[in-house]
Design a protein around this motif. Structure first.
Motif, short mmCIF file in Angstrom:
data_model
loop_
_atom_site.label_atom_id
_atom_site.label_comp_id
_atom_site.label_asym_id
_atom_site.label_seq_id
_atom_site.Cartn_x
_atom_site.Cartn_y
_atom_site.Cartn_z
N VAL A 196 0.82 -1.21 0.00
CA VAL A 196 0.00 0.00 0.00
C VAL A 196 0.85 1.27 0.00
CG1 VAL A 196 -2.16 -0.88 0.95
CG2 VAL A 196 -0.28 -0.36 2.50
N MET A 197 1.99 1.23 0.68
CA MET A 197 2.84 2.41 0.73
C MET A 197 3.32 2.78 -0.67
SD MET A 197 4.10 4.72 2.77
CE MET A 197 4.07 4.05 4.43
N LYS A 198 3.72 1.78 -1.44
CA LYS A 198 4.19 2.03 -2.80
C LYS A 198 3.07 2.52 -3.71
CE LYS A 198 8.07 -1.23 -2.96
NZ LYS A 198 8.60 -2.44 -3.63
N LEU A 199 1.86 2.06 -3.45
CA LEU A 199 0.73 2.38 -4.32
C LEU A 199 0.01 3.66 -3.91
CD1 LEU A 199 -0.73 -1.22 -4.73
CD2 LEU A 199 0.66 0.05 -6.38
N GLY A 200 0.33 4.16 -2.73
CA GLY A 200 -0.28 5.40 -2.28
C GLY A 200 -1.64 5.25 -1.64
N TYR A 201 -1.93 4.05 -1.11
CA TYR A 201 -3.21 3.82 -0.44
C TYR A 201 -2.97 3.53 1.04
CZ TYR A 201 -5.01 2.84 -5.17
OH TYR A 201 -5.36 2.93 -6.49
N LEU A 202 -4.00 3.76 1.84
CA LEU A 202 -4.00 3.27 3.22
C LEU A 202 -4.46 1.82 3.21
CD1 LEU A 202 -5.64 6.26 5.12
CD2 LEU A 202 -3.24 5.56 5.21
N PRO A 203 -3.98 1.01 4.16
CA PRO A 203 -4.51 -0.35 4.27
C PRO A 203 -5.94 -0.33 4.79
CG PRO A 203 -3.05 0.12 6.10
CD PRO A 203 -2.96 1.30 5.17
N GLN A 204 -6.59 -1.44 4.72
CA GLN A 204 -7.91 -1.56 5.32
C GLN A 204 -7.80 -1.23 6.81
OE1 GLN A 204 -9.35 -5.55 4.15
NE2 GLN A 204 -7.88 -5.33 2.50
N PRO A 205 -8.79 -0.54 7.39
CA PRO A 205 -8.64 -0.02 8.75
C PRO A 205 -8.26 -1.04 9.82
CG PRO A 205 -10.55 0.96 7.70
CD PRO A 205 -10.03 -0.08 6.75
#
Length: 205
Positions: free
Chosen positions: A123-132
């Motif tokens: 997720v860090m590489k893709l620019g997203y937050l993980p599921q909460p």
């Protein structure tokens, strides 16, 4: 692409899209969600997640991810549904686990994997937050520093490391996976409903 099978009161859900590394569409996630609900309503003793081919799941289907699936609440809804199931839940990882597919696996009670599996959540590489709920569930299994290794440093973890960290509970040869699932679910198959649900409620996490 989502296959549901019953063996007595053990339900097995298989992700069957090996030509796309078992990447998940929203309809497939909804299918797993519905299967979990049906298994619970039927009083299943165990609920097993697995995949076809050599990859458990590469996470979200790329086209749907770009269209919004990567941040869709269905991932969290699904992991919450599995975590709340009163039966034994088992992830039988036939291969690599990546991305959003982590959520449903972390929500399971037990995780067994083949020796060649790899684990990464970029997720860090893709620019997203993980599921909460994923960071908390992961940290409960492997600790906060190792969780940062996977989520923040975007490290790819080999199966043997995953076992030593506690991310998976056992490594199983592919040809032995079916027998291992039978072994792990044998006791809950035989136990009265009140006993198996009562024991699960007594175990924190």
């Amino acid at each position: 692409m989502i296959e549901v099978a019953q063996d007595g009161d053990v339900w097995t859900v298989r992700i069957n899209r090996p030509d796309k590394a078992n990447s998940l569409t929203r309809d497939m996630l909804a299918g797993i969600f519905e299967a979990a609900g049906a298994a619970e309503a039927a009083g299943a003793a165990a609920f097993v997640l697995t995949g076809a081919g050599k990859v458990f799941s590469a996470g979200a289907d790329l086209e749907e991810a770009r269209a919004g699936l990567a941040t869709d609440g269905i991932w969290e809804d699904l992991s919450g549904r599995i975590a709340a199931m009163p039966c034994l839940t088992v992830a039988a990882l036939n291969g690599t686990l990546a991305g959003g597919a982590f959520g449903m696996v972390l929500a399971c009670d037990l995780r067994v994997a083949v020796p060649g599996a790899k684990f990464f959540y970029p997720v860090m590489k893709l620019g997203y937050l993980p599921q909460p709920s994923d960071p908390g569930r992961m940290a409960a299994l492997i600790g906060p520093a190792r969780t940062r290794m996977i989520l923040m440093a975007a490290q790819r973890i080999e199966a043997e490391t995953a076992l030593s960290w506690g991310l998976v509970d056992r490594l199983v040869a592919p040809e032995d996976m079916a027998d291992t699932v039978i072994e792990l679910t044998e006791a809950v198959r035989a136990a009265p409903v009140a006993v198996r649900t009562g024991i699960k409620r007594m175990i924190p996490g």
